[in-house]
Scaffold this motif. Structure first.
Motif, PDB file in Angstrom:
ATOM      1  N   MET A  34       1.002  -1.400  -0.044  1.00  0.00           N
ATOM      2  CA  MET A  34      -0.095   0.154   0.130  1.00  0.00           C
ATOM      3  C   MET A  34       0.969   1.313  -0.064  1.00  0.00           C
ATOM      4  O   MET A  34       1.574   1.744   0.817  1.00  0.00           O
ATOM      5  CB  MET A  34      -0.906  -0.094   1.283  1.00  0.00           C
ATOM      6  N   SER A  35       1.137   1.777  -1.213  1.00  0.00           N
ATOM      7  CA  SER A  35       1.862   2.973  -1.289  1.00  0.00           C
ATOM      8  C   SER A  35       1.226   3.795  -2.391  1.00  0.00           C
ATOM      9  O   SER A  35       0.821   3.444  -3.390  1.00  0.00           O
ATOM     10  CB  SER A  35       3.357   2.486  -1.488  1.00  0.00           C
ATOM     11  N   SER A  36       1.445   5.257  -2.042  1.00  0.00           N
ATOM     12  CA  SER A  36       0.965   5.981  -3.119  1.00  0.00           C
ATOM     13  C   SER A  36       1.909   7.128  -3.466  1.00  0.00           C
ATOM     14  O   SER A  36       2.650   7.435  -2.689  1.00  0.00           O
ATOM     15  CB  SER A  36      -0.624   6.492  -2.774  1.00  0.00           C
ATOM     16  N   SER A  37       1.670   7.754  -4.560  1.00  0.00           N
ATOM     17  CA  SER A  37       2.393   8.942  -4.984  1.00  0.00           C
ATOM     18  C   SER A  37       1.554  10.249  -4.114  1.00  0.00           C
ATOM     19  O   SER A  37       0.608   9.673  -3.748  1.00  0.00           O
ATOM     20  CB  SER A  37       2.483   9.272  -6.404  1.00  0.00           C
ATOM     21  N   PRO A  38       2.404  11.166  -3.917  1.00  0.00           N
ATOM     22  CA  PRO A  38       1.890  12.455  -3.130  1.00  0.00           C
ATOM     23  C   PRO A  38       0.459  12.790  -3.715  1.00  0.00           C
ATOM     24  O   PRO A  38      -0.514  13.062  -2.954  1.00  0.00           O
ATOM     25  CB  PRO A  38       2.690  13.405  -3.206  1.00  0.00           C
ATOM     26  N   GLU A  39       0.134  12.845  -5.145  1.00  0.00           N
ATOM     27  CA  GLU A  39      -0.851  13.191  -5.807  1.00  0.00           C
ATOM     28  C   GLU A  39      -1.956  12.433  -5.527  1.00  0.00           C
ATOM     29  O   GLU A  39      -3.137  12.643  -5.398  1.00  0.00           O
ATOM     30  CB  GLU A  39      -0.690  13.376  -7.283  1.00  0.00           C
ATOM     31  N   GLU A  40      -1.724  10.919  -5.511  1.00  0.00           N
ATOM     32  CA  GLU A  40      -2.699  10.138  -5.096  1.00  0.00           C
ATOM     33  C   GLU A  40      -3.260  10.026  -3.790  1.00  0.00           C
ATOM     34  O   GLU A  40      -4.377   9.748  -3.338  1.00  0.00           O
ATOM     35  CB  GLU A  40      -2.363   8.676  -5.667  1.00  0.00           C
ATOM     36  N   ALA A  41      -2.193  10.550  -2.919  1.00  0.00           N
ATOM     37  CA  ALA A  41      -2.645  10.492  -1.410  1.00  0.00           C
ATOM     38  C   ALA A  41      -3.753  11.310  -1.046  1.00  0.00           C
ATOM     39  O   ALA A  41      -4.271  11.413  -0.105  1.00  0.00           O
ATOM     40  CB  ALA A  41      -1.266  10.833  -0.534  1.00  0.00           C
ATOM     41  N   VAL A  42      -3.881  12.272  -1.965  1.00  0.00           N
ATOM     42  CA  VAL A  42      -4.966  13.520  -1.783  1.00  0.00           C
ATOM     43  C   VAL A  42      -6.160  13.343  -2.890  1.00  0.00           C
ATOM     44  O   VAL A  42      -7.022  14.203  -2.734  1.00  0.00           O
ATOM     45  CB  VAL A  42      -4.322  14.754  -1.468  1.00  0.00           C
ATOM     46  N   SER A  43      -6.070  12.363  -3.855  1.00  0.00           N
ATOM     47  CA  SER A  43      -7.071  12.544  -4.652  1.00  0.00           C
ATOM     48  C   SER A  43      -8.309  11.848  -4.175  1.00  0.00           C
ATOM     49  O   SER A  43      -8.512  11.116  -3.263  1.00  0.00           O
ATOM     50  CB  SER A  43      -6.636  11.638  -5.985  1.00  0.00           C
ATOM     51  N   ALA A  44      -9.616  12.340  -4.667  1.00  0.00           N
ATOM     52  CA  ALA A  44     -10.755  11.712  -4.270  1.00  0.00           C
ATOM     53  C   ALA A  44     -11.123  10.723  -5.293  1.00  0.00           C
ATOM     54  O   ALA A  44     -11.110  10.791  -6.267  1.00  0.00           O
ATOM     55  CB  ALA A  44     -11.910  12.820  -4.206  1.00  0.00           C
ATOM     56  N   GLU A  45     -11.642   9.440  -4.440  1.00  0.00           N
ATOM     57  CA  GLU A  45     -12.268   8.510  -5.133  1.00  0.00           C
ATOM     58  C   GLU A  45     -13.598   8.067  -4.869  1.00  0.00           C
ATOM     59  O   GLU A  45     -14.149   8.533  -3.862  1.00  0.00           O
ATOM     60  CB  GLU A  45     -11.222   7.245  -5.266  1.00  0.00           C
ATOM     61  N   GLU A  46     -14.308   7.534  -5.841  1.00  0.00           N
ATOM     62  CA  GLU A  46     -15.532   6.989  -5.497  1.00  0.00           C
ATOM     63  C   GLU A  46     -15.420   5.808  -4.512  1.00  0.00           C
ATOM     64  O   GLU A  46     -14.420   5.043  -4.198  1.00  0.00           O
ATOM     65  CB  GLU A  46     -16.304   6.233  -6.783  1.00  0.00           C
ATOM     66  N   PRO A  47     -15.984   5.888  -3.179  1.00  0.00           N
ATOM     67  CA  PRO A  47     -16.262   4.900  -2.061  1.00  0.00           C
ATOM     68  C   PRO A  47     -16.012   3.167  -2.763  1.00  0.00           C
ATOM     69  O   PRO A  47     -16.844   2.792  -3.262  1.00  0.00           O
ATOM     70  CB  PRO A  47     -17.313   5.064  -1.323  1.00  0.00           C
ATOM     71  N   VAL A  48     -14.724   2.978  -2.298  1.00  0.00           N
ATOM     72  CA  VAL A  48     -14.472   1.459  -2.720  1.00  0.00           C
ATOM     73  C   VAL A  48     -13.781   0.897  -1.448  1.00  0.00           C
ATOM     74  O   VAL A  48     -13.359   1.828  -0.460  1.00  0.00           O
ATOM     75  CB  VAL A  48     -13.571   1.533  -3.898  1.00  0.00           C
ATOM     76  N   SER A  49     -13.773  -0.356  -1.326  1.00  0.00           N
ATOM     77  CA  SER A  49     -12.844  -1.113  -0.284  1.00  0.00           C
ATOM     78  C   SER A  49     -11.316  -0.654  -0.422  1.00  0.00           C
ATOM     79  O   SER A  49     -11.088  -0.556  -1.707  1.00  0.00           O
ATOM     80  CB  SER A  49     -13.175  -2.522   0.077  1.00  0.00           C
ATOM     81  N   ALA A  50     -10.398  -0.855   0.294  1.00  0.00           N
ATOM     82  CA  ALA A  50      -8.918  -0.688   0.207  1.00  0.00           C
ATOM     83  C   ALA A  50      -8.492  -1.851  -0.925  1.00  0.00           C
ATOM     84  O   ALA A  50      -7.771  -1.555  -1.601  1.00  0.00           O
ATOM     85  CB  ALA A  50      -8.313  -0.870   1.704  1.00  0.00           C
ATOM     86  N   GLU A  51      -8.967  -2.973  -0.410  1.00  0.00           N
ATOM     87  CA  GLU A  51      -8.646  -4.161  -1.395  1.00  0.00           C
ATOM     88  C   GLU A  51      -9.049  -4.053  -2.863  1.00  0.00           C
ATOM     89  O   GLU A  51      -8.402  -4.157  -3.657  1.00  0.00           O
ATOM     90  CB  GLU A  51      -9.419  -5.220  -0.981  1.00  0.00           C
ATOM     91  N   GLU A  52     -10.198  -3.304  -3.095  1.00  0.00           N
ATOM     92  CA  GLU A  52     -10.717  -3.099  -4.319  1.00  0.00           C
ATOM     93  C   GLU A  52      -9.895  -1.957  -5.139  1.00  0.00           C
ATOM     94  O   GLU A  52      -9.520  -2.117  -6.260  1.00  0.00           O
ATOM     95  CB  GLU A  52     -12.238  -2.504  -4.298  1.00  0.00           C
ATOM     96  N   TYR A  53      -9.668  -0.998  -4.362  1.00  0.00           N
ATOM     97  CA  TYR A  53      -8.823   0.224  -4.900  1.00  0.00           C
ATOM     98  C   TYR A  53      -7.452  -0.317  -5.138  1.00  0.00           C
ATOM     99  O   TYR A  53      -7.027  -0.078  -6.316  1.00  0.00           O
ATOM    100  CB  TYR A  53      -8.938   1.324  -3.931  1.00  0.00           C
ATOM    101  N   TRP A  54      -6.772  -0.994  -4.336  1.00  0.00           N
ATOM    102  CA  TRP A  54      -5.398  -1.241  -4.601  1.00  0.00           C
ATOM    103  C   TRP A  54      -5.072  -2.543  -5.596  1.00  0.00           C
ATOM    104  O   TRP A  54      -4.411  -2.457  -6.368  1.00  0.00           O
ATOM    105  CB  TRP A  54      -4.483  -1.820  -3.242  1.00  0.00           C
ATOM    106  N   ASP A  55      -6.373  -3.445  -5.669  1.00  0.00           N
ATOM    107  CA  ASP A  55      -6.123  -4.378  -6.834  1.00  0.00           C
ATOM    108  C   ASP A  55      -6.256  -3.811  -8.054  1.00  0.00           C
ATOM    109  O   ASP A  55      -5.606  -4.057  -8.962  1.00  0.00           O
ATOM    110  CB  ASP A  55      -7.142  -5.551  -6.319  1.00  0.00           C
ATOM    111  N   GLY A  56      -7.083  -2.758  -8.083  1.00  0.00           N
ATOM    112  CA  GLY A  56      -7.240  -2.029  -9.274  1.00  0.00           C
ATOM    113  C   GLY A  56      -6.093  -1.085  -9.739  1.00  0.00           C
ATOM    114  O   GLY A  56      -5.813  -1.074 -10.822  1.00  0.00           O
ATOM    115  N   ARG A  57      -5.638  -0.761  -8.722  1.00  0.00           N
ATOM    116  CA  ARG A  57      -4.235   0.410  -9.073  1.00  0.00           C
ATOM    117  C   ARG A  57      -3.066  -0.560  -9.464  1.00  0.00           C
ATOM    118  O   ARG A  57      -2.409  -0.183 -10.273  1.00  0.00           O
ATOM    119  CB  ARG A  57      -3.934   0.845  -7.462  1.00  0.00           C
ATOM    120  N   TYR A  58      -3.103  -1.758  -8.786  1.00  0.00           N
ATOM    121  CA  TYR A  58      -1.906  -2.841  -9.255  1.00  0.00           C
ATOM    122  C   TYR A  58      -2.251  -3.491 -10.415  1.00  0.00           C
ATOM    123  O   TYR A  58      -1.592  -4.533 -10.859  1.00  0.00           O
ATOM    124  CB  TYR A  58      -1.436  -3.503  -8.433  1.00  0.00           C
ATOM    125  N   GLY A  59      -3.551  -3.545 -10.965  1.00  0.00           N
ATOM    126  CA  GLY A  59      -4.046  -4.298 -12.034  1.00  0.00           C
ATOM    127  C   GLY A  59      -3.444  -3.999 -13.399  1.00  0.00           C
ATOM    128  O   GLY A  59      -4.073  -4.511 -14.337  1.00  0.00           O
TER     129      GLY A  59
END
Length: 219
Positions: free
Chosen positions: A1-26
């Protein structure tokens, strides 16, 4: 679980942590495959033992630690990231058993045991996480005589768009304060903001600033 500074403050639609990061690394590889510079610098001189790598992502830090002789427990919320990290370790020739990969949503579960080094780099997330509670659990996982290394973003990168809301990253001193650790049990080895070279998306040279907190637990 690591993000760039930009991503650390970006707003996303509500998703679980697993869903978000699986998508990020997908997608294709996200990170460079090289260990974090602060890790390489701050671990130099430590005697290899057991290490807990929290938010290991694609595994570059875990692989480097294993190559230095550490026995690594590497943790991430994303199964996709862990599978990619395990493939990286195999490609790098890391011996079987040197790294144990564990999937945890650190908001809900935490690895067991005590470690000679607990390391977490850029534990920021667009999906809300109880960061202070996780970092306190990280401190609890440090064995007597062991080291806690927390590295975070100190500021947005110079190329980031101006956010529409106030953004703040805690300093090393603020992280230390929020951990509320007993002074009699810990020594502060490093609490600083450190610049490092970077490359902007357009290819021009730039600098980023990391917030680095390094503590040693009394034996």
């Amino acid at each position: 679980m690591s993000s760039s500074p930009e991503e650390a403050v970006s707003a996303e639609e509500p998703v679980s942590a697993e869903e978000y990061w699986d998508g990020r690394y997908g997608t294709d590889r996200v990170w460079s495959g090289r260990p974090n510079a602060a890790l390489v610098r701050e671990v130099a001189g430590l005697v290899p033992g057991t290490v807990l790598d929290l938010g290991c992502g694609e595994g570059a830090d875990a692989v480097w630690l294993a190559q230095q002789g550490w026995h690594v427990t590497a943790v991430d919320v994303s199964r996709v990231a862990l599978d990619r990290a395990a493939a990286h370790a195999e490609e790098a020739g890391v011996p079987d058993g040197r790294i144990t990969w564990e999937r945890h949503n650190l908001a809900d579960s935490f690895p067991t045991g005590r470690y000679d080094l607990v390391s977490t780099h850029f534990l920021h997330s667009p999906v809300e996480i109880p960061r202070e509670r996780i970092l306190r659990a990280a401190a609890d996982a440090v064995a007597p005589g062991g080291v806690l290394l927390i590295v975070g973003h100190a500021d947005l990168p110079p190329w980031a768009p101006t956010p529409d809301h106030e953004v703040g990253f805690p300093s090393a001193t603020e992280v230390h304060r929020d951990l509320a650790l007993p002074d009699a049990s810990w020594d502060v080895l490093v609490a600083a903001a450190v610049d490092r070279p970077a490359t902007a998306p357009d290819g021009t040279p730039a600098h980023l600033t990391d917030s680095i907190l390094k503590l040693r637990r009394h034996a």
